[in-house]
Design a protein around this motif. Structure first.
Motif, PDB file in Angstrom:
ATOM      1  N   ARG A  91      18.222 -84.347 -66.242  1.00  0.00           N
ATOM      2  CA  ARG A  91      19.308 -85.321 -66.268  1.00  0.00           C
ATOM      3  C   ARG A  91      19.901 -85.467 -67.667  1.00  0.00           C
ATOM      4  O   ARG A  91      21.123 -85.554 -67.830  1.00  0.00           O
ATOM      5  N   PHE A  92      19.037 -85.498 -68.668  1.00  0.00           N
ATOM      6  CA  PHE A  92      19.532 -85.682 -70.027  1.00  0.00           C
ATOM      7  C   PHE A  92      20.343 -84.480 -70.486  1.00  0.00           C
ATOM      8  O   PHE A  92      21.412 -84.642 -71.087  1.00  0.00           O
ATOM      9  N   VAL A  93      19.864 -83.281 -70.208  1.00  0.00           N
ATOM     10  CA  VAL A  93      20.577 -82.069 -70.630  1.00  0.00           C
ATOM     11  C   VAL A  93      21.912 -81.956 -69.893  1.00  0.00           C
ATOM     12  O   VAL A  93      22.968 -81.723 -70.512  1.00  0.00           O
ATOM     13  N   CYS A  94      21.887 -82.136 -68.574  1.00  0.00           N
ATOM     14  CA  CYS A  94      23.124 -82.032 -67.791  1.00  0.00           C
ATOM     15  C   CYS A  94      24.113 -83.133 -68.170  1.00  0.00           C
ATOM     16  O   CYS A  94      25.312 -82.881 -68.327  1.00  0.00           O
ATOM     17  N   GLY A  95      23.606 -84.346 -68.316  1.00  0.00           N
ATOM     18  CA  GLY A  95      24.485 -85.447 -68.691  1.00  0.00           C
ATOM     19  C   GLY A  95      25.086 -85.259 -70.069  1.00  0.00           C
ATOM     20  O   GLY A  95      26.274 -85.533 -70.281  1.00  0.00           O
ATOM     21  N   SER A  96      24.281 -84.795 -71.020  1.00  0.00           N
ATOM     22  CA  SER A  96      24.784 -84.547 -72.370  1.00  0.00           C
ATOM     23  C   SER A  96      25.853 -83.461 -72.365  1.00  0.00           C
ATOM     24  O   SER A  96      26.855 -83.558 -73.099  1.00  0.00           O
ATOM     25  N   ALA A  97      25.640 -82.435 -71.553  1.00  0.00           N
ATOM     26  CA  ALA A  97      26.638 -81.366 -71.456  1.00  0.00           C
ATOM     27  C   ALA A  97      27.959 -81.896 -70.888  1.00  0.00           C
ATOM     28  O   ALA A  97      29.043 -81.556 -71.373  1.00  0.00           O
ATOM     29  N   VAL A  98      27.869 -82.744 -69.869  1.00  0.00           N
ATOM     30  CA  VAL A  98      29.075 -83.333 -69.275  1.00  0.00           C
ATOM     31  C   VAL A  98      29.805 -84.199 -70.303  1.00  0.00           C
ATOM     32  O   VAL A  98      31.034 -84.113 -70.435  1.00  0.00           O
ATOM     33  N   LEU A  99      29.063 -85.025 -71.032  1.00  0.00           N
ATOM     34  CA  LEU A  99      29.685 -85.874 -72.041  1.00  0.00           C
ATOM     35  C   LEU A  99      30.288 -85.035 -73.180  1.00  0.00           C
ATOM     36  O   LEU A  99      31.360 -85.375 -73.689  1.00  0.00           O
ATOM     37  N   GLY A 100      29.596 -83.969 -73.564  1.00  0.00           N
ATOM     38  CA  GLY A 100      30.115 -83.121 -74.630  1.00  0.00           C
ATOM     39  C   GLY A 100      31.428 -82.448 -74.250  1.00  0.00           C
ATOM     40  O   GLY A 100      32.391 -82.448 -75.025  1.00  0.00           O
ATOM     41  N   VAL A 101      31.469 -81.884 -73.044  1.00  0.00           N
ATOM     42  CA  VAL A 101      32.708 -81.247 -72.571  1.00  0.00           C
ATOM     43  C   VAL A 101      33.814 -82.284 -72.424  1.00  0.00           C
ATOM     44  O   VAL A 101      34.970 -82.049 -72.810  1.00  0.00           O
TER      45      VAL A 101
END
Length: 422
Positions: free
Chosen positions: A343-353
């Motif tokens: 969740r943290f990796v996927c969520g961080s990727a979404v926020l970064g993009v």
């Protein structure tokens, strides 16, 4: 009052640094040798990493630095950053120093990290996505008020940072801001207090353990500001006391405020108007290197969080909890740990993009809107407008976009998150 103002004396900070092993090297200059500096190389490498991304560093000093000299290692700022309230001027004398004790230095670095933007991002997103959304948003609401008032007060008072010398600046990235009050001390006091109160009311836990962690957190952050030489005792003390007062006023109101922002039909409109007003009418400063940019980021991300919470409830994504409080704390399993990382990796990727996309588009849009000949991110109006929009989207994605859509689509959602509602 006169005795209280004596705490503004930078000599007290210098004495505290000396007690902790930050010593001025006598009869030395910027070209001094590093062989007599204990931990000097490792200390300087760590400090360079912390200050590398600071936009206010004097680029003319790059490549001309030596270990153990605060001015020669990027703590001095160029003329464009000298807005009248920074204590680090171009005519300051170089101060060669050494770190005698290893432990206090690393503890101060940890304390400083607990007040940095990277920590806020990691802390709030991890807490909301993997542990408890209620604890996360209650802490975020108090944190936003504390930080906004702190940043606003800095630009109003415009007190200078403690000068170097006599103090030694071991941190450079915040020296472009004014000194009073210490927002690190304010956040480092408010956050552990709200966390301790909220966790104790929602979970079966040891009050002694929770309280001890809160006290340690607060002490670590507050004392780090003195150790790093960026605040006086009066700055830290005022930040600490003001946070205590704000917490005493806000914590009893948090349940009602939480209920309103999720249930009332006009809550998003009220929140948006309040957020925009706080960043414009209530904060009219135009200082290039003042504290307003951070205040806009804080207000806008909190506005996005609140609007996301309203949408979650109105669309039926979250409902009232079925089980009564307090809840039991269970030991983490291997599956739970793997899901939290996903969740943290996927969520961080979404926020970064999302951050890159929204920032790029909003900068272009506001450059055209304000009639500029070319895209200019540094233009004061464009800068504040794009920051508000960009960080609003980040806050919205943290509470609504990522957990309710992305995680659900990937099958990694946290089931209890759908019942964390007032």
């Amino acid at each position: 009052m006169e005795k209280l103002m004596q705490l503004k004396n930078p000599e007290y900070v210098r004495k505290f640094q000396g007690m902790c092993g930050v010593l001025i090297k006598q009869n030395n200059n910027c070209g001094s040798s590093t062989k007599n500096t204990r931990y000097g190389h490792r200390h300087e490498e760590s400090r360079r990493k912390r200050n590398r991304n600071c936009p206010y560093q004097n680029e003319n000093n790059s490549g001309k630095t030596d270990v153990g000299t605060n001015e020669c290692n990027g703590d001095s700022f160029g003329d464009d950053a000298d807005d009248g309230h920074s204590s680090t001027k171009n005519d300051n004398s170089p101060v060669a120093y050494e770190i005698k004790y290893k432990l206090p230095y690393y503890l101060a670095q940890i304390g400083a990290f607990l007040g940095d933007e990277i920590f806020y991002f990691v802390f709030y997103s991890y807490l909301a996505w993997n542990l408890d959304m209620v604890v996360a948003r209650h802490t975020a609401m108090v944190w936003s008020v504390v930080m906004y008032l702190g940043q606003r007060t800095k630009d109003y008072l415009q007190w200078p940072r403690p000068p170097a010398p006599p103090v030694i600046h071991l941190e450079a990235c915040h020296l472009h801001e004014s000194s009073m009050p210490s927002t690190h001390a304010m956040a480092g006091t408010a956050m552990p207090i709200v966390l301790a109160v909220t966790i104790s009311s929602r979970y079966e836990c040891s009050y002694l353990l929770v309280g001890s962690v809160a006290v340690l957190w607060c002490a670590l952050v507050c004392l780090s500001r003195l150790y790093l030489g960026v605040h006086t005792i009066l700055d830290v003390l005022c930040g600490f006391i003001s946070s205590i007062v704000i917490c005493a006023v806000m914590i009893p109101c948090l349940p009602n405020l939480d209920y309103y922002q999720q249930h009332h039909a006009f809550a998003p409109l009220v929140i948006l108007i309040a957020g925009i007003s706080l960043c414009t009418i209530c904060y009219p400063t135009t200082e290039k290197h003042g504290a307003k940019a951070k205040a806009v980021e804080i207000v806008s991300v909190t506005t996005g969080i609140c609007v996301g919470l309203w949408i979650n409830y109105q669309l039926g994504f979250v409902t009232e909890p079925h089980e009564p409080m307090p809840y039991q704390i269970t030991a983490p399993t291997l599956k739970w740990t793997a899901l939290t990382l996903c969740r943290f990796v996927c969520g961080s990727a979404v926020l970064g993009v999302g951050y890159i996309l929204v920032k790029t588009l909003s900068v272009r849009f506001f450059s055209m809107y304000f009639g500029l000949d070319k895209v200019d991110e540094r233009h004061p109006s464009v800068r504040m407008a794009h920051k508000f929009v960009t960080y609003f989207v980040i806050g919205f994605m943290t509470t609504c976009g990522a957990p309710m859509f992305v995680f659900k689509a990937l099958g990694i959602e946290r089931i209890s998150a759908f019942y964390e509602c007032y």
